[in-house]
Design a protein around this motif. Structure first.
Motif, mmCIF file in Angstrom:
data_model
loop_
_atom_site.group_PDB
_atom_site.id
_atom_site.type_symbol
_atom_site.label_atom_id
_atom_site.label_comp_id
_atom_site.label_asym_id
_atom_site.label_seq_id
_atom_site.Cartn_x
_atom_site.Cartn_y
_atom_site.Cartn_z
ATOM 1 N N ALA A 1 0.858 -1.137 0.013
ATOM 2 C CA ALA A 1 -0.067 -0.145 -0.030
ATOM 3 C C ALA A 1 1.064 1.223 -0.068
ATOM 4 C CB ALA A 1 -0.972 0.143 1.385
ATOM 5 N N GLU A 2 1.932 1.113 0.569
ATOM 6 C CA GLU A 2 2.842 2.358 0.608
ATOM 7 C C GLU A 2 3.483 2.622 -0.669
ATOM 8 O OE1 GLU A 2 5.844 3.873 3.783
ATOM 9 O OE2 GLU A 2 6.847 2.308 2.764
ATOM 10 N N THR A 3 3.791 1.722 -1.390
ATOM 11 C CA THR A 3 4.285 1.511 -2.881
ATOM 12 C C THR A 3 3.266 2.452 -3.783
ATOM 13 O OG1 THR A 3 3.195 -0.182 -3.843
ATOM 14 C CG2 THR A 3 5.423 -0.252 -2.696
ATOM 15 N N GLY A 4 1.949 2.548 -3.497
ATOM 16 C CA GLY A 4 0.814 2.918 -4.499
ATOM 17 C C GLY A 4 0.252 1.766 -5.515
ATOM 18 N N TRP A 5 1.181 0.932 -5.666
ATOM 19 C CA TRP A 5 0.823 -0.092 -6.459
ATOM 20 C C TRP A 5 0.522 -1.080 -5.825
ATOM 21 C CZ3 TRP A 5 4.298 -0.892 -11.243
ATOM 22 C CH2 TRP A 5 4.769 0.399 -11.848
ATOM 23 N N ASP A 6 -0.631 -1.561 -5.045
ATOM 24 C CA ASP A 6 -1.319 -2.613 -4.561
ATOM 25 C C ASP A 6 -2.391 -3.101 -5.182
ATOM 26 O OD1 ASP A 6 -2.241 0.303 -3.992
ATOM 27 O OD2 ASP A 6 -3.111 -0.588 -1.833
ATOM 28 N N TYR A 7 -1.970 -4.223 -5.973
ATOM 29 C CA TYR A 7 -0.560 -5.120 -5.954
ATOM 30 C C TYR A 7 -0.442 -5.286 -7.307
ATOM 31 C CZ TYR A 7 -1.428 -5.089 -0.876
ATOM 32 O OH TYR A 7 -1.888 -4.946 0.482
ATOM 33 N N SER A 8 1.024 -5.908 -7.547
ATOM 34 C CA SER A 8 1.428 -6.088 -8.857
ATOM 35 C C SER A 8 2.374 -7.067 -8.935
ATOM 36 C CB SER A 8 2.358 -4.558 -9.307
ATOM 37 O OG SER A 8 2.951 -4.761 -10.454
ATOM 38 N N SER A 9 2.375 -7.923 -9.986
ATOM 39 C CA SER A 9 3.497 -9.037 -10.014
ATOM 40 C C SER A 9 5.013 -8.455 -10.077
ATOM 41 C CB SER A 9 3.279 -9.632 -11.633
ATOM 42 O OG SER A 9 3.402 -8.561 -12.585
ATOM 43 N N ARG A 10 5.002 -7.080 -10.178
ATOM 44 C CA ARG A 10 6.209 -6.650 -10.120
ATOM 45 C C ARG A 10 7.096 -6.859 -8.979
ATOM 46 N NH1 ARG A 10 6.835 0.066 -8.933
ATOM 47 N NH2 ARG A 10 9.228 0.127 -8.740
ATOM 48 N N PHE A 11 6.227 -7.155 -7.714
ATOM 49 C CA PHE A 11 6.917 -7.495 -6.461
ATOM 50 C C PHE A 11 6.836 -8.817 -5.984
ATOM 51 C CE2 PHE A 11 5.953 -2.538 -6.058
ATOM 52 C CZ PHE A 11 7.304 -2.085 -6.228
ATOM 53 N N MET A 12 6.288 -9.719 -6.883
ATOM 54 C CA MET A 12 5.900 -11.118 -6.363
ATOM 55 C C MET A 12 6.809 -12.076 -6.971
ATOM 56 S SD MET A 12 1.790 -11.301 -7.254
ATOM 57 C CE MET A 12 0.804 -9.812 -6.157
ATOM 58 N N GLY A 13 7.026 -13.111 -5.984
ATOM 59 C CA GLY A 13 8.124 -13.966 -6.326
ATOM 60 C C GLY A 13 7.483 -15.211 -7.379
ATOM 61 N N GLN A 14 6.016 -15.315 -7.104
ATOM 62 C CA GLN A 14 5.328 -16.223 -8.112
ATOM 63 C C GLN A 14 3.969 -15.484 -8.471
ATOM 64 O OE1 GLN A 14 5.112 -20.348 -6.252
ATOM 65 N NE2 GLN A 14 6.774 -19.850 -4.952
ATOM 66 N N PRO A 15 4.066 -14.443 -9.374
ATOM 67 C CA PRO A 15 2.923 -13.815 -9.617
ATOM 68 C C PRO A 15 1.541 -14.521 -10.146
ATOM 69 C CG PRO A 15 4.609 -13.149 -11.379
ATOM 70 C CD PRO A 15 4.958 -14.462 -10.143
ATOM 71 N N PHE A 16 1.937 -15.807 -10.650
ATOM 72 C CA PHE A 16 0.797 -16.553 -11.200
ATOM 73 C C PHE A 16 0.381 -17.695 -10.333
ATOM 74 C CE2 PHE A 16 2.545 -14.690 -15.008
ATOM 75 C CZ PHE A 16 1.446 -13.827 -15.270
ATOM 76 N N ALA A 17 0.822 -17.988 -9.068
ATOM 77 C CA ALA A 17 0.436 -18.930 -8.143
ATOM 78 C C ALA A 17 -0.955 -18.715 -7.708
ATOM 79 C CB ALA A 17 1.496 -19.075 -6.942
ATOM 80 N N GLY A 18 -1.737 -19.678 -7.803
ATOM 81 C CA GLY A 18 -3.137 -19.791 -7.742
ATOM 82 C C GLY A 18 -3.889 -19.292 -9.082
ATOM 83 N N GLY A 19 -3.376 -18.812 -10.014
ATOM 84 C CA GLY A 19 -4.253 -18.348 -11.244
ATOM 85 C C GLY A 19 -4.713 -16.956 -10.928
ATOM 86 N N THR A 20 -5.465 -16.405 -11.853
ATOM 87 C CA THR A 20 -5.972 -14.993 -11.772
ATOM 88 C C THR A 20 -7.141 -14.984 -10.786
ATOM 89 O OG1 THR A 20 -7.181 -15.374 -13.925
ATOM 90 C CG2 THR A 20 -4.763 -14.572 -13.895
ATOM 91 N N ASN A 21 -8.007 -15.993 -10.806
ATOM 92 C CA ASN A 21 -9.015 -16.011 -9.921
ATOM 93 C C ASN A 21 -8.999 -16.254 -8.383
ATOM 94 O OD1 ASN A 21 -10.893 -15.710 -12.275
ATOM 95 N ND2 ASN A 21 -10.650 -17.812 -12.642
ATOM 96 N N ASN A 22 -7.572 -16.523 -7.914
ATOM 97 C CA ASN A 22 -7.383 -16.787 -6.745
ATOM 98 C C ASN A 22 -5.887 -16.157 -6.491
ATOM 99 O OD1 ASN A 22 -7.229 -17.214 -3.963
ATOM 100 N ND2 ASN A 22 -6.898 -19.332 -4.057
ATOM 101 N N THR A 23 -6.069 -14.914 -5.918
ATOM 102 C CA THR A 23 -4.325 -14.126 -5.997
ATOM 103 C C THR A 23 -3.944 -14.349 -4.583
ATOM 104 O OG1 THR A 23 -5.634 -12.102 -5.538
ATOM 105 C CG2 THR A 23 -5.362 -12.517 -7.624
ATOM 106 N N ASN A 24 -4.229 -14.952 -3.687
ATOM 107 C CA ASN A 24 -4.009 -15.136 -2.389
ATOM 108 C C ASN A 24 -2.521 -15.833 -2.210
ATOM 109 O OD1 ASN A 24 -5.882 -13.803 -0.955
ATOM 110 N ND2 ASN A 24 -6.980 -15.456 -0.380
ATOM 111 N N PRO A 25 -2.337 -17.013 -2.991
ATOM 112 C CA PRO A 25 -1.077 -17.551 -3.271
ATOM 113 C C PRO A 25 0.177 -16.659 -3.852
ATOM 114 C CG PRO A 25 -2.705 -19.274 -4.095
ATOM 115 C CD PRO A 25 -3.482 -17.710 -3.849
ATOM 116 N N ALA A 26 -0.388 -16.016 -4.571
ATOM 117 C CA ALA A 26 0.701 -14.808 -5.333
ATOM 118 C C ALA A 26 0.996 -13.861 -4.434
ATOM 119 C CB ALA A 26 0.084 -14.321 -6.475
#
Length: 757
Positions: A359-384
């Protein structure tokens, strides 16, 4: 500044929805703003009991309230899921004293309380959200600001004037008569609001307070609207916060800030207004803010490329509990019952820190900061989201902003011919940051900037719109300064987007389901890209815009490996009425390409250099995104832009609407808003309006009325050519400028969820 201990509760904004855009009101009287109290609507039966809970997180030092901060009451109310958005509850002041509310909760929690019991508890103990703010008149509002004289197209001019009028709907003051008294241990009520002393502009929708980085782009528009007193008051509010807290909170959240653009705003205001009197107060406070970032958000990084060590900034929030305004979302991310691997206590605490840092980045949230941006798929973003690693990143955007802040502050000192030693110190600091950016973040082979990962001791490989922040802030690598070809290479991705899609530049080219990823395109980024183009020396930009050979597409003009995505993995561009996307390879992929320009890219001129051409195209495309989505949701301009028919407006569920200015857009659908994230799309919208006015002022002589995609054709319906379907609703080229049925359904669903700002 009237501050209470309850300040630390998070001071979040209205959590539900935003209704159709109201028409601009008179400048001499306050606008009519309806405050709508959200009605509790649990998703389960009123007789159901709450699900089991994990142990409470630790009390946060920055947030001591027993009502609006992490604790038994906030957790229980959120798990009852009384409202679609967690922000709704924390925006509700209590209707009783803190002690009485806590006593009522204690009585409730000692029983097997049901959903209905929690509904009654909230209804009996809390008032409506938003009552602590009031609309005010803009006494210096001018119906026709000077910049309109430079806008040559009649429709674009009228639209810009309409958007200029929206400031009258977004201006607010603190309603002193509705405030709770200071302190949480005594007084008739408790609230999470940080009252502000001065007038301010709200972004819109659920965002009811003055937000930090939003205000930069709001100010760009206010300056064009010649509302200098409102800009001054906005800056005064920020200065009050620096005096009281030592930094500028993100919308009142006292554990975090946002991208530090205060000095940028200050410099722009002084330049536009010639009001140097503000500097007496502002310069010492600007020093204090930059010191806060150095003391709390900096670390030393040794480059693996040169072995030099730099002091660089990163986002890093000290927080070990769910954010109060997003409590349920954070709680479920950490404790998702559908995930087989539970998190340990320390893992949960680290995740909560990452979520707050996001939230501090303003980019809440983005694959930019994720180790596994597609974990869980696009319908469940909690794993990512569980793979966020923001605190270990050296962000391109933050360090570029801080470089410019030090440079601008030095310029302000020089303009006053005072504190020359301080000015020199800021320039030295700026040069150190610049050197670190060019060493750690710039990849000369790919001609792009990438965040640096301190754990991997290497650059990340996700290409984002952050690559344009250094140029926007005046950092141009030598490889660019010495080569026109390389200069174009930096912007080759923009050229690809303008040829391949019908919208503006997306955050990334990854479709992760997060709102700061594709297909979403955000107004601030379009402004940043335009400014980055304008920052290039003229000798680099005189050549014509490069074109791909006959069998290739604009994708083939990208520097090898720059965007890190193969063309067959790029987001698709739907084709009207076919239910299919454009091909992703070869010449046919550039479905928006026209002779010398692009669809909704304006008209080419003789001898136009490539940077000028890209600016013209992006500026026009931004106007198309804002105007077409506003028109598609009920906007109209008498004698110039007729209202769409009810049949057409039914596509976006906007028969009773008067047009929405959205917070984000889609790169592939200029008739709709963006999507994804943890809340429904918001309307209003401060930074969208600000960028539109800046674009109209800066590029007014090359802007032309857009051709908006036909809403009925997009859903497979044959449209008539009645009064509702104007020339602005015809495609610029057959089969181009379209949207998928899914996107229409998503925006329709979002519109159904909207309520009053």
């Amino acid at each position: 500044m009237h501050l209470s201990t309850a300040v630390f509760a998070s001071a979040v904004l209205q959590g539900v929805r935003a209704l159709p855009q109201a028409a601009p009101s008179s400048a001499t009287s306050p606008p009519t703003v309806t405050i709508s109290t959200a009605v509790a609507s649990p998703s389960v039966a009123l007789s159901a009991t709450l699900p089991s809970q994990v142990p409470l997180p630790p009390t946060q030092a920055w947030c001591p309230s027993h009502i609006f901060c992490a604790g038994a009451l906030l957790q229980s109310v959120n798990l009852a899921r009384l409202y679609p958005d967690s922000k709704t509850f924390v925006d509700k002041p209590t209707s009783k004293s803190s002690q009485q509310v806590l006593a009522d909760f204690a009585a409730l929690s000692n029983t097997s309380a049901t959903e209905g019991d929690y509904v009654n508890f909230v209804d009996s103990n809390f008032r409506g959200e938003g009552l602590e703010l009031e609309a005010v008149a803009l006494t210096d509002f001018q119906a026709e600001p000077t910049f309109l004289g430079g806008v040559t197209d009649p429709l674009v001019k009228a639209f810009a004037q309409t958007v200029h009028g929206f400031w009258t709907q977004l201006i607010r003051n603190t309603n002193q008569t509705a405030l709770c008294p200071e302190g949480t241990e005594s007084g008739s009520c408790e609230s999470s609001l940080i009252p502000l002393n001065h007038t301010f502009v709200v972004p819109g929708g659920r965002f009811r307070e003055q937000y930090y980085w939003d205000s930069f782009w709001i100010i760009q528009g206010l300056i064009e609207s010649q509302l200098f007193s409102t800009v001054n008051e906005t800056l005064q509010n920020f200065m009050d916060e620096i005096e009281n807290f030592g930094f500028i909170p993100n919308g009142g959240h006292l554990d975090r800030s946002q991208p530090p653009l205060f000095v940028h705003m200050l410099a722009d205001y002084v330049t536009a207004s010639n009001d140097t009197s503000i500097l007496k107060r502002a310069l010492p406070l600007a020093e204090a803010e930059l010191k806060w970032w150095k003391d709390n958000r900096s670390l030393n990084v040794t480059s693996p490329f040169t072995n030099r060590t730099y002091t660089m900034a990163h986002y890093a929030v000290n927080n070990t509990a769910p954010r109060p305004e997003s409590y349920l979302e954070d709680y479920l991310t950490a404790n998702d019952p559908t995930l087989q691997t539970p998190l340990a206590e320390q893992e949960r605490a680290d995740l909560y820190a990452e979520l707050a840092t996001g939230a501090e980045t303003g980019w809440d949230y983005s694959s930019r900061f994720m180790g596994q941006p597609f974990a869980g798929g696009t319908n469940n973003t909690n794993p990512a989201l569980r793979t966020l690693g923001i605190r270990k990143s050296i962000p391109t955007c933050l360090n570029s902003i801080l470089y410019k802040a030090h440079t601008l502050l030095a310029d302000l000192y020089d303009s006053q011919q005072q504190n020359l030693s301080t000015s020199t110190a800021h320039r030295t600091t700026a040069e150190g940051i610049r050197a670190g950016i060019l060493d750690l973040l710039w990849d000369p082979s790919k001609l792009a900037f990438y965040d640096f990962n301190t754990t991997a001791n290497a650059r990340n490989n996700i290409f984002t719109a952050a690559t344009f922040y250094p140029l926007w802030n005046g950092i141009i690598p030598d490889e660019v300064l010495t080569s026109s070809q390389n200069a174009f290479g930096v912007f080759a991705s923009l050229n690809m987007v303008l040829n391949r899609y019908n919208g503006t530049f997306p955050v990334t080219f990854l479709e992760s389901g997060q709102q700061w990823d594709a297909p979403n395109a955000w107004p601030p980024h379009q402004h940043i890209i335009l400014q980055a183009l304008r920052a290039l020396p003229g000798n680099l930009t005189t050549d014509p815009l490069p074109t791909a050979n006959a069998s290739a597409s604009a994708f083939d003009l990208l520097p090898p490996g720059q965007i890190g995505v193969d063309q067959d993995a790029l987001p698709g561009q739907p084709i009207t009425g076919t239910g299919t996307n454009a091909t992703k390879a070869g010449n046919a992929a550039d479905v928006s390409r026209l002779n010398g320009t692009v669809v909704n890219g304006g008209n080419p001129t003789s001898g136009e250099g490539w940077a000028t051409a890209l600016q013209r195209q992006l500026a026009n495309r931004y106007v198309a995104s804002t105007l077409c989505s506003w028109h598609a949701t009920g906007g109209q301009i008498p004698n110039l832009l007729p209202r769409l028919s009810d049949q057409e407006l039914n596509v976006t569920q906007s028969q009773n609407n008067t047009g929405n200015m959205f917070e984000k857009f889609s790169t592939s659908d200029i008739d709709s808003a963006g999507r994804g994230g943890e809340y429904t799309v918001q309307a209003g919208f401060g930074w969208t309006n600000g960028v539109l006015l800046w674009v109209a002022s800066t590029y007014g002589n090359v802007l032309v009325a857009p051709q908006c995609p036909d809403l009925l054709a997009q859903v497979g319906t044959t449209a008539s050519t009645g009064s509702g379907s104007t020339g602005t609703n015809k495609n610029a080229a057959a089969g181009r400028g379209s949207v998928s049925v899914l996107a229409v359904a998503l925006v329709a669903a979002a519109m159904v969820m909207l309520n009053v700002m």
